[in-house]
Structure formats: structure tokens, C-alpha cells
Scaffold this motif. Structure first.
Motif, PDB file in Angstrom:
ATOM      1  N   VAL A  78      41.462  36.480  31.293  1.00  0.00           N
ATOM      2  CA  VAL A  78      42.534  35.834  32.050  1.00  0.00           C
ATOM      3  C   VAL A  78      42.758  36.660  33.307  1.00  0.00           C
ATOM      4  CG1 VAL A  78      44.981  35.199  32.065  1.00  0.00           C
ATOM      5  CG2 VAL A  78      43.638  34.939  29.965  1.00  0.00           C
ATOM      6  N   LEU A  79      42.777  36.000  34.455  1.00  0.00           N
ATOM      7  CA  LEU A  79      43.017  36.683  35.725  1.00  0.00           C
ATOM      8  C   LEU A  79      44.460  36.455  36.151  1.00  0.00           C
ATOM      9  CD1 LEU A  79      39.752  35.672  37.632  1.00  0.00           C
ATOM     10  CD2 LEU A  79      40.153  37.644  36.123  1.00  0.00           C
ATOM     11  N   SER A  80      45.081  37.519  36.694  1.00  0.00           N
ATOM     12  CA  SER A  80      46.450  37.414  37.195  1.00  0.00           C
ATOM     13  C   SER A  80      46.611  38.313  38.413  1.00  0.00           C
ATOM     14  CB  SER A  80      47.459  37.800  36.103  1.00  0.00           C
ATOM     15  OG  SER A  80      47.231  39.134  35.675  1.00  0.00           O
ATOM     16  N   ASN A  81      47.778  38.236  39.040  1.00  0.00           N
ATOM     17  CA  ASN A  81      48.098  39.066  40.213  1.00  0.00           C
ATOM     18  C   ASN A  81      47.011  38.991  41.285  1.00  0.00           C
ATOM     19  OD1 ASN A  81      50.379  39.857  38.782  1.00  0.00           O
ATOM     20  ND2 ASN A  81      49.421  41.720  38.025  1.00  0.00           N
ATOM     21  N   LEU A  82      46.528  37.784  41.556  1.00  0.00           N
ATOM     22  CA  LEU A  82      45.526  37.609  42.599  1.00  0.00           C
ATOM     23  C   LEU A  82      46.197  37.823  43.946  1.00  0.00           C
ATOM     24  CD1 LEU A  82      44.454  35.933  40.053  1.00  0.00           C
ATOM     25  CD2 LEU A  82      42.949  34.888  41.694  1.00  0.00           C
ATOM     26  N   GLU A  83      45.643  38.745  44.744  1.00  0.00           N
ATOM     27  CA  GLU A  83      46.239  39.113  46.030  1.00  0.00           C
ATOM     28  C   GLU A  83      45.183  39.177  47.116  1.00  0.00           C
ATOM     29  OE1 GLU A  83      47.934  42.949  45.334  1.00  0.00           O
ATOM     30  OE2 GLU A  83      49.568  42.169  44.091  1.00  0.00           O
ATOM     31  N   GLY A  84      45.634  38.953  48.338  1.00  0.00           N
ATOM     32  CA  GLY A  84      44.755  39.069  49.497  1.00  0.00           C
ATOM     33  C   GLY A  84      43.743  37.942  49.529  1.00  0.00           C
ATOM     34  N   GLU A  85      42.899  38.004  50.551  1.00  0.00           N
ATOM     35  CA  GLU A  85      41.843  37.001  50.685  1.00  0.00           C
ATOM     36  C   GLU A  85      40.640  37.659  51.329  1.00  0.00           C
ATOM     37  OE1 GLU A  85      42.434  32.615  51.745  1.00  0.00           O
ATOM     38  OE2 GLU A  85      41.661  33.476  53.615  1.00  0.00           O
ATOM     39  N   VAL A  86      39.478  37.325  50.806  1.00  0.00           N
ATOM     40  CA  VAL A  86      38.236  37.862  51.334  1.00  0.00           C
ATOM     41  C   VAL A  86      37.190  36.754  51.307  1.00  0.00           C
ATOM     42  CG1 VAL A  86      37.461  38.742  49.083  1.00  0.00           C
ATOM     43  CG2 VAL A  86      36.624  39.814  51.160  1.00  0.00           C
ATOM     44  N   GLU A  87      36.320  36.758  52.299  1.00  0.00           N
ATOM     45  CA  GLU A  87      35.189  35.831  52.321  1.00  0.00           C
ATOM     46  C   GLU A  87      33.926  36.609  52.004  1.00  0.00           C
ATOM     47  OE1 GLU A  87      34.637  33.585  55.864  1.00  0.00           O
ATOM     48  OE2 GLU A  87      36.505  32.470  55.623  1.00  0.00           O
ATOM     49  N   THR A 101      29.216  31.017  52.036  1.00  0.00           N
ATOM     50  CA  THR A 101      30.439  31.817  52.079  1.00  0.00           C
ATOM     51  C   THR A 101      31.556  31.109  51.329  1.00  0.00           C
ATOM     52  OG1 THR A 101      29.764  32.690  54.213  1.00  0.00           O
ATOM     53  CG2 THR A 101      32.080  32.922  53.634  1.00  0.00           C
ATOM     54  N   VAL A 102      32.272  31.883  50.504  1.00  0.00           N
ATOM     55  CA  VAL A 102      33.384  31.367  49.701  1.00  0.00           C
ATOM     56  C   VAL A 102      34.580  32.302  49.878  1.00  0.00           C
ATOM     57  CG1 VAL A 102      34.140  30.807  47.347  1.00  0.00           C
ATOM     58  CG2 VAL A 102      31.762  30.438  48.007  1.00  0.00           C
ATOM     59  N   LYS A 103      35.781  31.723  49.938  1.00  0.00           N
ATOM     60  CA  LYS A 103      37.020  32.519  49.998  1.00  0.00           C
ATOM     61  C   LYS A 103      37.505  32.782  48.583  1.00  0.00           C
ATOM     62  CE  LYS A 103      38.665  30.883  54.443  1.00  0.00           C
ATOM     63  NZ  LYS A 103      39.714  30.165  55.166  1.00  0.00           N
ATOM     64  N   ARG A 104      37.872  34.028  48.340  1.00  0.00           N
ATOM     65  CA  ARG A 104      38.373  34.455  47.029  1.00  0.00           C
ATOM     66  C   ARG A 104      39.527  35.437  47.246  1.00  0.00           C
ATOM     67  NH1 ARG A 104      35.826  31.907  42.653  1.00  0.00           N
ATOM     68  NH2 ARG A 104      33.620  31.640  43.050  1.00  0.00           N
ATOM     69  N   ALA A 124      40.923  45.045  39.502  1.00  0.00           N
ATOM     70  CA  ALA A 124      39.626  44.949  40.178  1.00  0.00           C
ATOM     71  C   ALA A 124      39.828  44.561  41.628  1.00  0.00           C
ATOM     72  CB  ALA A 124      38.747  43.915  39.477  1.00  0.00           C
ATOM     73  N   ASP A 125      38.917  45.046  42.466  1.00  0.00           N
ATOM     74  CA  ASP A 125      38.904  44.642  43.871  1.00  0.00           C
ATOM     75  C   ASP A 125      37.460  44.542  44.316  1.00  0.00           C
ATOM     76  OD1 ASP A 125      38.115  47.301  44.123  1.00  0.00           O
ATOM     77  OD2 ASP A 125      39.904  47.938  45.188  1.00  0.00           O
ATOM     78  N   ASP A 126      37.272  44.185  45.573  1.00  0.00           N
ATOM     79  CA  ASP A 126      35.942  44.096  46.162  1.00  0.00           C
ATOM     80  C   ASP A 126      35.008  43.208  45.333  1.00  0.00           C
ATOM     81  OD1 ASP A 126      36.779  45.810  48.250  1.00  0.00           O
ATOM     82  OD2 ASP A 126      36.326  47.568  47.029  1.00  0.00           O
ATOM     83  N   LEU A 127      33.771  43.642  45.145  1.00  0.00           N
ATOM     84  CA  LEU A 127      32.765  42.826  44.483  1.00  0.00           C
ATOM     85  C   LEU A 127      33.142  42.502  43.039  1.00  0.00           C
ATOM     86  CD1 LEU A 127      30.081  41.345  44.629  1.00  0.00           C
ATOM     87  CD2 LEU A 127      28.928  43.506  44.076  1.00  0.00           C
ATOM     88  N   MET A 128      33.769  43.443  42.330  1.00  0.00           N
ATOM     89  CA  MET A 128      34.156  43.173  40.938  1.00  0.00           C
ATOM     90  C   MET A 128      35.174  42.031  40.885  1.00  0.00           C
ATOM     91  SD  MET A 128      33.809  43.604  37.719  1.00  0.00           S
ATOM     92  CE  MET A 128      33.220  45.157  37.074  1.00  0.00           C
TER      93      MET A 128
END
Length: 170
Positions: A78-87, A101-104, A124-128
Motif C-alpha cells: 500500500v502506498l501513502s504520503n505521495l509527495e512531489g512530482e517527477v517525470e 515519459t510518465v509523471k509520478r 522511498a524516493d527517486d527510482l525506488m
């Protein structure tokens, strides 16, 4: 018969996966097989629906496929506390011959269970973070091509039809 990766448009990829109710030897064997399939196909993540098992189980190893130093298996993630945006540019073992390219979310928190039934909590951040979102999307019946523009999706669909037609003519 050994499992193989199912590819779009296989209906199992569009289905919401069922929770894993009990961690059995079969689940552990599936996870081990998924890691091997992921490595063999040069991936860094794999979800159970990608091997035609519609359950909430994913494997991830950012050191893969060559080093194989950091394998993770997450049950019922389960994923939670999704923050920021990166392509970032993504591809998928189930979406043949296409990257875009996808926004996550840039950062997130993961809650899951490991193969011993113990809770796992991880920031987790970046690629993970990107990889976890991609794999958990699979558990919800969502592919990365579901997140792109209609134009890009249409172009991919045409390319796939042409490729399948050529393959069937051989």
C-alpha cells in the motif's frame, strides 16, 4: 510449465488483483520465480499479474538485473504520503517495445508484508518511488500507457497492431 510474462492487451493486466490472504509455500515459490523472470527479462520490478497471477505481490531490485544485490518482495503493498512530482522515462516488460515519459510522485511511503508475514514500512524516493508506483499500478489493473496522452497511446496501439500483424504473417 514455467511462467512467462504476459503482454498487453492480455486482460489479466487490466484486472484489480486480489489480496494475498495467507503467505504459503506457493506464494514464496511464486516470488522466487518472479525474481528470476524479472532478472532474465532485464527488469527491475515485476508484479504478479504480469505472470498471469492476479494477486497483490511485487518484486523489486534496483541493482538488477545484473548485480542482483537488493531483491525486495512485497506482499499486499500500500502506498501513502505521495509527495512531489517527477517525470521519468518508463518502459514495462508487459508493454512490448515502448518507452515514454510518465509523471509520478517523487516520494512516498510503502506499507507491506514480507514473505515471513512481518510488516514492512519504507520511505522511498527517486527510482525506488517510481518503481513502486509502477508495480503497484499493475496490482490495480493500470499500465503506464494508461497514464500517457491519448495521442501517444493511439500511436502505440497502431505500432502494436502492425507488429502483431507482421508477427502473425511469419
Amino acid at each position: 510449465m514455467p511462467r512467462t510474462i504476459v503482454t498487453y492487451p492480455n486482460p489479466v493486466l487490466a484486472k484489480k488483483a486480489a489480496p494475498v490472504v495467507e503467505i504459503t509455500e506457493e506464494i514464496r515459490a511464486l516470488a522466487a520465480e518472479m525474481l528470476e523472470i524479472m532478472y532474465a527479462d532485464k527488469g527491475i520490478g515485476l508484479a504478479a499479474p504480469q505472470v498471469a497471477e492476479s494477486i497483490r505481490l511485487i518484486t523489486v531490485d534496483l541493482s538488477g538485473p545484473d548485480k542482483r544485490e537488493d531483491p525486495h518482495v512485497f506482499v499486499n503493498p500500500v502506498l501513502s504520503n505521495l509527495e512531489g512530482e517527477v517525470e521519468s522515462e518508463e518502459g514495462c516488460l508487459s508493454v512490448v517495445g515502448y518507452r515514454t515519459t510518465v509523471k509520478r510522485a517523487e516520494r512516498l511511503h510503502l506499507s507491506a508484508t514480507d514473505l515471513d508475514g512481518k510488516p514492512v514500512e519504507m520511505d522511498a524516493d527517486d527510482l525506488m518511488a517510481i518503481c513502486l508506483q509502477h508495480e503497484v499500478d499493475h496490482l490495480d489493473g493500470v499500465l503506464f500507457i494508461d497514464k500517457i496522452s491519448k495521442l501517444k497511446r493511439t500511436l502505440y496501439e497502431r505500432k502494436l497492431k502492425k507488429w502483431l500483424k507482421e508477427k502473425n504473417e511469419d
